[in-house]
Enzyme design. Sequence first.
Site, PDB file in Angstrom:
ATOM      1  N   GLY A   1     -98.648   2.612  60.960  1.00  0.00           N
ATOM      2  CA  GLY A   1     -97.442   2.039  60.367  1.00  0.00           C
ATOM      3  C   GLY A   1     -96.245   2.787  60.603  1.00  0.00           C
ATOM      4  N   SER A   2     -95.457   3.324  59.867  1.00  0.00           N
ATOM      5  CA  SER A   2     -93.999   3.511  60.082  1.00  0.00           C
ATOM      6  C   SER A   2     -94.108   5.077  60.580  1.00  0.00           C
ATOM      7  CB  SER A   2     -93.436   3.846  58.861  1.00  0.00           C
ATOM      8  OG  SER A   2     -92.984   2.508  58.113  1.00  0.00           O
TER       9      SER A   2
END
Length: 485
Positions: A215-216
């Site tokens: 993810g981020s």
Amino acid sequence: MIRYIRRAAALCLLLLVALLLNAARIQVFQADSLNHNPANRRLTITRYSQPRGNILVGGKSVTGSENTGEQLKYERTYTNGPLYAPVTGYASQTYGTTLLENAEDDILSGTDPMLAPFPLWNEITRSRQPGGNVVTTIKDSMQRAAYNGLAGRRGAVAAVEPSSGKILALVSTPSYDPGRLSGTGSSVTDAWQQLNAAKSRPMLNRAIRQTYPPGSAFKIVTAAAALDTDVVTDPDAATDTPSPYVLPGTTTTLPNEAEGCENASLAEAIRVSCNTVLAELGVRVGLKGMVDAVGKFGFNDTGLKIPSGVAKSNFDTEMSDDELALSSIGQYDTTATPLQMAMVASAVANGGDLKYPYLVNRTTTRDGSTVHRNGSRTYHRAMDPRTAVQLRRMMVDVVERGTGSNAAINGVRVGGKTGTAQHGIENSGRPYAWFISWAQAPDSAQPAVAVAVVVEDAAANRADISGGGSAAPIARSVMEAALRD
């Protein structure tokens, strides 16, 4: 008559020579294969005829050996088994060995030639030495902070010393007691079946053997690539990025959960975690540039060992631009182990010089004499030192003014990056919460620790709240423990 006696004597001599040749064939040429034949019961009896060497944490043994009085005499025991299972693995008379028990088996079982007083001593005498010891790099306080922070939830923590590559904590939960598998009999068989049937998969080492979409948290890697390739020359300048962003070659729009992402600078995009900015920057860097960049952090390496084998963290080498955009924000087919993401934070913390991670400080004889010592060595130059300085400033901003405020420690410089990775059919699964970070004491010239935390079953209402809410407090506890030692 004498003639027949001579013939009989010649036949006996021939049979004697044949017998001697067969004995030589078995004892000389086939000795090694017979010694290592699984059907050779003597090998197993010999293996467990003496105590196994121990695995040490902070100078104290977390393993032992118990005299059972049975034919397989010594059985492995564990102190705080579930806490250290992701480090030790198990040594079972029924199911073999895993992790450090496997990777350092020659030392622990006493068969390593380096334990012998003289070269070839074991081969000449056909003996084995007392089992040696394995001294790990793990810090007990950090291991406990990570284990208690996860509180039995599915997840993992990996912590690394950036300046050396020493692994300071390696935790995977839910865990199990490896002592349940040590011996033989129905109780061991039942424990094996129960552990393998459990939906929570307690014997899976999530810290090094499980990969997750990062993810981020992966945006730090993409930011490093953009700065190193001069796609971004000023991290505080506008990036001319639309919000929402239409994925190249498609009509699909990529939204932002955060506000203010249109034309946001790279620094602002990292602080509030803008999908659109980092996705477009990944496309601007290009597939070759991104593949080169991720490789410097350790992605796509199938040979990483600590000394136990580590699962490959993946970044596809063939993609369309829309897939590259998603991969650049830690989605699509991008996956990483928690150890890999700790290495990402470590590279930033150490000025771009990524050290090879290792779990064994040294191995010794039973009386403590050093057999082999591991040391710090560079794995890759992950990024330019100037890029690392810029990323450190951005990661500090994430903690001081952004989504990672739950990792802040009074009086300590902390950098971090939150991440929430969607998964399941149409992202129906509860998101994985990530937090990667590093911490530097005010009186220190360099960060003391880099940490990665993933929590599998985190609740989230929006991207990055999960990482900041579920994972960041765990990272903070581990960093605090590192700074106390």
